[in-house]
Scaffold this motif. Structure first.
Motif, PDB file in Angstrom:
ATOM      1  N   ILE A   1      38.087  61.589  53.022  1.00 20.46           N
ATOM      2  CA  ILE A   1      38.347  63.026  52.985  1.00 20.46           C
ATOM      3  C   ILE A   1      38.332  63.528  51.542  1.00 20.46           C
ATOM      4  N   GLU A   2      38.942  62.755  50.645  1.00 23.34           N
ATOM      5  CA  GLU A   2      39.002  63.174  49.238  1.00 23.34           C
ATOM      6  C   GLU A   2      37.610  63.230  48.617  1.00 23.34           C
ATOM      7  N   ARG A   3      36.763  62.259  48.937  1.00 18.39           N
ATOM      8  CA  ARG A   3      35.385  62.290  48.421  1.00 18.39           C
ATOM      9  C   ARG A   3      34.695  63.557  48.899  1.00 18.39           C
ATOM     10  N   GLY A   4      34.890  63.854  50.177  1.00 26.96           N
ATOM     11  CA  GLY A   4      34.276  65.060  50.736  1.00 26.96           C
ATOM     12  C   GLY A   4      34.772  66.324  50.047  1.00 26.96           C
ATOM     13  N   ARG A   5      36.049  66.346  49.696  1.00 26.19           N
ATOM     14  CA  ARG A   5      36.614  67.532  49.059  1.00 26.19           C
ATOM     15  C   ARG A   5      36.056  67.773  47.663  1.00 26.19           C
TER      16      ARG A   5
ATOM     17  N   PHE B   1      34.052  66.684  56.714  1.00 23.17           N
ATOM     18  CA  PHE B   1      34.439  65.723  55.671  1.00 23.17           C
ATOM     19  C   PHE B   1      33.301  64.745  55.417  1.00 23.17           C
TER      20      PHE B   1
ATOM     21  N   CYS C   1      30.096  66.111  53.555  1.00 23.41           N
ATOM     22  CA  CYS C   1      30.414  66.266  52.129  1.00 23.41           C
ATOM     23  C   CYS C   1      30.482  64.900  51.456  1.00 23.41           C
ATOM     24  N   ASP C   2      31.029  63.919  52.173  1.00 26.88           N
ATOM     25  CA  ASP C   2      31.111  62.566  51.647  1.00 26.88           C
ATOM     26  C   ASP C   2      29.705  61.997  51.451  1.00 26.88           C
TER      27      ASP C   2
END
Lengths: 305, 305
Positions: free
Chosen positions: A277-281, B197, B200-201
Motif C-alpha cells: 500500500i505504501e509503495r502505491g501511495r 493500490f 500504483c505499486d
C-alpha cells in the motif's frame, strides 16, 4: 500566416471534431479545413455543427491540395485510410495520425509511404468517455501531452511544423521512439482501461442482489473505476489488439503484484500488506506534488477553512 | 429533545471528527458530546478544532453516562476498545461502531457484550482519501448510505434511535445481515481499493523512465485509479485482513475475468474483447442512468451547448 493553409481531417469522432473546433476557435492554425468520415450520418452531423469549411464526398477529393492530412480514424482503420489517401496527396504535404498505438500502425502504413510525404504520427493523450462529433470541444488538448513519434523518412521542418500545430491547439509536445510510446501508454492508459472494463464486467456478472448493491453503493470506490469504462468498445478493442505485446507484458506485472498482495492477505502478513500500500501511495503522492492529481475540476470535499 | 442526551465518540479520525462536526452543525442530534482518542496529540488537535464538549482522560470516564458510544477506531482496534468501554457503560445505552467489515468484528466483540447494552454496528459508506481530525466535515455523510447490521441482542427501539441518528447526520440507512454487508463491500469498495493500490505499486516498480512518464501522462486514465490509493494504509490493512474471505473470493472472480480478457487479446478474439467491454459498460450506463455517475461535482468536460 496560418501554420497550414489547408488541413484535412479524416474521421470526425471526438478527436477529429475537437481539432476542427480548435481550428475554428484559435487563429493561425489553418486557413481552410475539410473533413471526411466514412459514415455519411457522421458527416451530416458534423455539417450541422459547422465543424469544417468543406465536406468532400470521398478521401481522394478530401486530401487534394491539403498541406496536412490528419487521420483520426480508429487504430484498425488508419493504415487502410492512409493507403487510399497517399496517392492523392500533394508533394511536400504531411501525413499524420492520432492513433494511440504506434509500432503496429507504423509497420502497417510503411508499404504505402511516399518519399515526398512526411509521415509523422502524433498521439494527443486526451479524451473523454464520450464519442462522436458532438463530443468534440476546442479545449480538449489544452495542457495535455501530444507524443510525437516521427518516422525516419519525415523531414525535420515538417516535424517542427506539426509540433507547432499541436502546440497551437494547446498541447504540450514530446518526441519519442515508437517503442517507448507504446510501453508508456500500456501503463498509463491501456492497463487502467483494461482493469476498468474488467471490474465493471466482474460486477455485472454477479447475482442480481449484488449488482443492485453495486449501483446503490458505487460511491465507495467503485465509481472511480467506471468513468473510463464508458469508453468506445471498438476503439479499445483496436488498441488492445494493435498493442498486444506491451499490454500483455504490463498486465503480467500487474497480475503478479495482485497475486503478491492477495498472498500477503491470505497469510496475514501485515508488513507486506502495508509495504504494498505504501509503495502505491508514493506514486499518488508524487502526482499530488506534481499538481496532476487534485485536479481543481475534481475536488475531494474537505472541511471548510 | 435531542436523539441522544450524551454521545461519546471513541477515535477522532475522519469519521469520528465528521460525526462531531455533524452534531455541532445540525440541531437535535445530541445535547452533549465527549470525545476520546488513544493518541494524545489527536485529542489536542480535536480540542483545538473545538470538535467536542469534553475530552475525558480515558475510555472509562468517556463512556460514563453516555446514551450512545460510537467506536470510530480502525477495525483492528474495535473489539479491544469495546472490551474496555462496555463495563463502564450505563444500562440501556447503545454501543455502535463504524467499522467497514462486519462479521469478524461482531465475532470479536461477542464475548464482551452485555444483555443491557444494545450493540448495533452501523457502517457509513463515506470517506475521503484524507485522514485525521482535521479531515472531518459535517457534510461527509450527506446522501451517503449507512449500512446498519443489528445483532440479535439489540433492542428494536435502540435500533430505531440509531437509524434516526444517522439520518439526522444526512445519511440514507439500510438494514442488512452482516454477511451480506461484507460481500457487498468486497465488490464496491475493497476490490477497487486493492486494485488501486496494486496498479500504483506496479507503476512504482517500473524503471525510472517509465515512472516519470506515469507522472507526466497520468491524465490518460491512470489518474482515475490513484485517488483512493491515497487512503490510510493501516485502515486498509485491517479491512483486508478482517474481511479476508470476501475480498479473496471477489478478487478471484476479478482475476478470472482479467485472465479471460487477456486470453481474448492474445488470441485476437475480437468478438470476446467487445463482449467483455460491453458487459462492463452496462454497469457504467446503469450508474449514469441512476444519477450515481456524472456526479455534478466531478464533471467531464463536454462541448458548450
Amino acid at each position: 500566416m496560418a501554420i497550414y493553409n489547408k488541413i484535412c481531417i479524416l474521421g470526425i469522432g471526438l478527436i477529429g471534431a475537437s481539432i476542427l473546433r480548435g481550428i475554428r476557435e484559435k487563429p493561425g492554425i489553418a486557413s481552410h479545413s475539410v473533413a471526411y468520415d466514412i459514415a455519411p450520418d457522421v458527416v451530416t452531423r458534423a455539417r450541422a455543427l459547422g465543424l469544417a469549411d468543406l465536406y468532400p464526398p470521398d478521401i481522394a477529393a478530401s486530401v487534394r491540395d491539403a498541406d496536412c492530412v490528419v487521420i483520426c480514424a480508429p487504430v484498425s482503420h488508419i493504415a487502410e485510410t492512409a493507403r487510399i489517401a497517399l496517392p492523392h496527396m500533394k508533394p511536400g504535404a504531411t501525413l499524420t495520425d492520432v492513433g494511440s498505438t504506434r509500432q503496429s500502425v507504423i509497420a502497417d502504413i510503411a508499404p504505402y509511404l511516399r518519399e515526398d510525404i512526411s509521415y509523422i504520427p502524433a498521439h494527443p493523450m486526451a479524451g473523454t468517455e464520450f464519442s462522436g462529433p458532438e463530443a468534440g470541444f476546442a479545449a480538449l488538448f489544452e495542457n495535455r501531452w501530444c507524443l510525437v513519434t516521427p518516422t525516419s523518412q519525415a523531414k525535420k521542418p515538417d516535424v517542427d511544423r506539426l509540433v507547432r500545430f499541436w502546440q497551437a491547439l494547446g498541447a504540450k509536445t514530446r518526441m519519442m521512439e515508437a517503442s517507448e510510446h507504446d510501453r508508456i501508454c500500456a501503463i498509463v492508459s491501456y492497463l487502467p482501461h483494461l482493469i476498468a472494463f474488467t471490474i465493471c464486467d466482474t460486477a455485472d456478472k454477479m447475482s442480481e442482489t449484488y449488482r443492485t448493491a453495486v449501483l446503490d453503493y458505487a460511491a465507495s470506490g467503485f465509481k472511480d473505476f467506471t468513468r473510463i469504462a464508458g469508453s468506445d468498445p471498438v476503439m479499445w478493442r483496436d488498441i488492445f489488439l494493435s498493442n498486444k505485446d506491451a499490454i500483455l507484458e504490463t498486465l503480467a506485472h500487474f497480475q503478479d503484484d495482485v497475486e503478491e498482495l492477495a498472498r500477503a492477505i491470505r497469510d496475514d502478513d501485515e508488513a507486506r500488506i502495508i509495504d504494498a500500500i505504501e509503495r502505491g501511495r508514493r506514486i499518488r503522492k508524487s502526482l499530488v506534488d506534481n499538481g496532476q492529481a487534485q485536479d481543481p475540476a475534481h475536488p475531494t470535499p474537505r472541511p471548510p477553512k
